[in-house]
Design a protein around this motif. Sequence first.
Motif, short mmCIF file in Angstrom:
data_model
loop_
_atom_site.label_atom_id
_atom_site.label_comp_id
_atom_site.label_asym_id
_atom_site.label_seq_id
_atom_site.Cartn_x
_atom_site.Cartn_y
_atom_site.Cartn_z
N VAL A 137 -4.28 4.24 -11.34
CA VAL A 137 -4.54 4.89 -10.06
C VAL A 137 -3.66 4.33 -8.94
O VAL A 137 -3.54 4.94 -7.88
CB VAL A 137 -6.05 4.77 -9.70
CG1 VAL A 137 -6.41 3.37 -9.27
CG2 VAL A 137 -6.45 5.79 -8.66
N ASP A 138 -3.02 3.19 -9.20
CA ASP A 138 -2.24 2.61 -8.10
C ASP A 138 -0.82 2.21 -8.52
O ASP A 138 0.14 2.93 -8.27
CB ASP A 138 -3.01 1.42 -7.50
CG ASP A 138 -2.43 0.99 -6.16
OD1 ASP A 138 -1.67 1.78 -5.56
OD2 ASP A 138 -2.70 -0.14 -5.72
N ALA A 139 -0.69 1.06 -9.21
CA ALA A 139 0.65 0.46 -9.39
C ALA A 139 1.65 1.35 -10.13
O ALA A 139 2.85 1.31 -9.83
CB ALA A 139 0.53 -0.88 -10.10
N GLY A 143 6.39 4.25 -7.27
CA GLY A 143 7.73 3.66 -7.30
C GLY A 143 7.88 2.27 -6.70
O GLY A 143 9.00 1.80 -6.53
N LYS A 144 6.75 1.56 -6.41
CA LYS A 144 6.93 0.19 -5.92
C LYS A 144 7.14 -0.74 -7.11
O LYS A 144 6.39 -0.67 -8.10
CB LYS A 144 5.68 -0.26 -5.14
CG LYS A 144 5.61 0.29 -3.73
CD LYS A 144 4.47 -0.34 -2.93
CE LYS A 144 4.47 0.17 -1.50
NZ LYS A 144 3.31 -0.31 -0.73
N THR A 145 8.17 -1.58 -7.04
CA THR A 145 8.41 -2.57 -8.09
C THR A 145 8.60 -3.92 -7.40
O THR A 145 9.03 -3.95 -6.24
CB THR A 145 9.70 -2.27 -8.88
OG1 THR A 145 10.83 -2.58 -8.05
CG2 THR A 145 9.76 -0.82 -9.34
N ILE A 227 -3.98 12.34 -4.94
CA ILE A 227 -4.16 11.99 -3.52
C ILE A 227 -3.12 10.92 -3.16
O ILE A 227 -2.41 11.02 -2.16
CB ILE A 227 -5.60 11.49 -3.24
CG1 ILE A 227 -6.59 12.63 -3.45
CG2 ILE A 227 -5.71 10.91 -1.82
CD1 ILE A 227 -8.05 12.18 -3.54
N LYS A 228 -2.99 9.91 -4.02
CA LYS A 228 -1.97 8.89 -3.75
C LYS A 228 -0.59 9.52 -3.71
O LYS A 228 0.22 9.24 -2.81
CB LYS A 228 -2.02 7.77 -4.80
CG LYS A 228 -0.83 6.84 -4.63
CD LYS A 228 -0.91 5.49 -5.22
CE LYS A 228 0.37 4.72 -4.82
NZ LYS A 228 0.47 3.41 -5.37
N ALA A 229 -0.31 10.36 -4.70
CA ALA A 229 1.03 10.97 -4.79
C ALA A 229 1.36 11.75 -3.52
O ALA A 229 2.50 11.77 -3.06
CB ALA A 229 1.11 11.87 -6.01
N LEU A 241 3.35 6.73 7.21
CA LEU A 241 2.16 7.40 6.65
C LEU A 241 1.59 6.73 5.40
O LEU A 241 0.38 6.72 5.19
CB LEU A 241 2.50 8.86 6.30
CG LEU A 241 2.62 9.83 7.47
CD1 LEU A 241 2.95 11.23 6.95
CD2 LEU A 241 1.33 9.85 8.26
N ARG A 242 2.46 6.16 4.59
CA ARG A 242 1.98 5.51 3.36
C ARG A 242 1.09 4.30 3.68
O ARG A 242 0.31 3.87 2.85
CB ARG A 242 3.19 5.11 2.49
CG ARG A 242 2.80 4.61 1.12
CD ARG A 242 3.99 4.51 0.18
NE ARG A 242 3.61 3.90 -1.08
CZ ARG A 242 4.38 3.84 -2.14
NH1 ARG A 242 5.59 4.36 -2.12
NH2 ARG A 242 3.96 3.26 -3.26
N HIS A 243 1.21 3.75 4.93
CA HIS A 243 0.32 2.64 5.32
C HIS A 243 -1.15 3.03 5.18
O HIS A 243 -2.01 2.16 5.12
CB HIS A 243 0.54 2.23 6.78
CG HIS A 243 1.89 1.64 7.09
ND1 HIS A 243 2.81 1.31 6.14
CD2 HIS A 243 2.45 1.31 8.28
CE1 HIS A 243 3.90 0.82 6.73
NE2 HIS A 243 3.70 0.81 8.03
N ALA A 244 -1.43 4.34 5.17
CA ALA A 244 -2.83 4.78 5.00
C ALA A 244 -3.42 4.19 3.71
O ALA A 244 -4.61 3.88 3.64
CB ALA A 244 -2.91 6.30 4.95
N LEU A 245 -2.55 4.01 2.70
CA LEU A 245 -3.03 3.48 1.41
C LEU A 245 -3.45 2.02 1.51
O LEU A 245 -3.97 1.46 0.56
CB LEU A 245 -1.95 3.67 0.33
CG LEU A 245 -1.58 5.12 0.01
CD1 LEU A 245 -0.33 5.18 -0.87
CD2 LEU A 245 -2.73 5.84 -0.69
N ASN A 246 -3.20 1.40 2.68
CA ASN A 246 -3.65 0.01 2.88
C ASN A 246 -5.12 -0.06 3.29
O ASN A 246 -5.65 -1.16 3.49
CB ASN A 246 -2.83 -0.67 3.99
CG ASN A 246 -1.40 -0.91 3.57
OD1 ASN A 246 -1.11 -0.95 2.38
ND2 ASN A 246 -0.51 -1.02 4.54
N1 GLY Z 1 -0.61 0.29 -3.26
C1 GLY Z 1 -0.28 1.00 -2.09
C2 GLY Z 1 1.03 1.73 -2.21
O1 GLY Z 1 1.50 1.99 -3.30
O2 GLY Z 1 1.60 2.04 -1.20
#
Ligand code: GLY
Length: 370
Positions: A137-139, A143-145, A227-229, A241-246
Motif C-alpha cells: 500500500v505504500d513503499a 517511485g521513492k527509493t 488513492i496513493k497513486a 501535494l504529495r505531502h498530503a501522504l504525510n
Molecule cells: N510514503 C509517502 C510517499 O510515498 O510519499
Amino acid sequence: METNSSQTQQPSIVAPRIVFTNHVPEAIDSMVEQLGNPPVYVLMDVNTQAFVMPLLQAQSSAVAKATAIITKAGDMNKNLEALSAIWKQLSDSNASRNSVLINVGGGLVSDLGGLAAATYKRGIKVINIPTTLLAAVDASVGGKTAINFNGIKNQIGVFNEPEAVIVSTMFFNTLPQQQLLSGYAELIKHGLLDSTETLDELLSFSVVYPRFNSEALMKVLEDSVMIKARYVRQDFTDRNLRHALNLGHTMAHAIEAYGMEVLSPEPHGYAVAWGLVLELILSQMELGLDDGIVKKLADYVLTNYGAFDIIPQIYDKLIDFMRNDKKNTSPDDINFTLLRRVGEPVIDCSVSSDRIKTAFDTYRTLMKLA
Ligand code: GLY
C-alpha cells in the motif's frame, strides 16, 4: 478511473504499471514477455527467499531462469554496503542495460533494489512485487527509493518509477497479526485522504484473524493503492501535494524515534495509527474537523492497536523529535499535514508546541489514558 474486478483470472491493470492479481507467477511471465524477455534478476531478502521464492521459482519460468540476489533483512541493512553488494552482483554477472530487476519483498527490498536499478549503468528496469501489506500500500508504489546514510533514514535516494508493480494479497495469509495491522494503518490514512465512504468501508473491514480474508482484502487494497497513486501522479517528486501522504506521520516519526531511544521500538504502522489520532485531534483544533470523526478513529485505533502511552513527562521529548524533523522551517512551530474534512487535506500547517501539548492531553482522554 477505470477498474476491473480483481477476482477474474486475468490480471486487472487499473493504472499504468500497477497490476492487481492473485496470479503472480503468470503476471511476472507475461510482464517479462512484454518487455522482450530481457535477462531477469530477482532481489529478495533472506525471509522472502525462504517463504516466497520456492513458489515463484516453481510457477514462473522467468523466475526459474533468473539470477537471484539475496540481501539481509532489517532496516539497519538498508545501507551503502548492501547497495554496493547488489551493484557488484549485477556487474559480476554482466547484467546489461536491458536487464530487469524484480524486487520481491517488503519496503527494504523495493527501496534498496529501486536505487540499485536506478543507478546501475544509469538505470535498468525494475518491477516491484510487495509481499507485505505495508509495502503493497505504500513503499512499492510511487517511485521513492533510498538507503539510510550517516545515521539518517532514507538520506540517499532517487525518485524512479518502476516499470510495473504487481500487487497481490496471496502473500498475506501467513503474515503475523501485528504486520497486517501495521500495513492497514496506511490504508486508513488513504481513507481519510479520500472520502467518508472509503473510510467507513475500511473501518468495518476485519483485518484481524480469524475473520481476516486475504481475497476480500484485494478490493479495498486496490482502491487504497489507487488513492496513493492519484496523489503521486499530481506531484511525483514530493514538492507539495504529495505531502498530503504525510498525514499522521509527523507524530508517528516522533513516537518511533522515542521508542528507539527507550529501546522499545514500535511497529511503523502502529505509530502511524496513533499519529493519525493525534493529527486528527490537531485537525479538529486548528481546522474545525468534525469531532465525530476524531472520536470514531480514536475508538477504532484503541480497539485494534491499543494506546501508546503519552505521559506528560515525555511531551517535550516528542516535540523535540518533531522539531528536528527535516520538514520544519521555523524553530518554534511544527509542520503538519492536517484535514479540514475527510478527503480535504491541508499541507504545511504550522502548529505551536502549546497547541501540540493540548492535543496530547485530548489524546490521553480519548485513548482512556487519563
Ligand atoms: N510514503 C509517502 C510517499 O510515498 O510519499
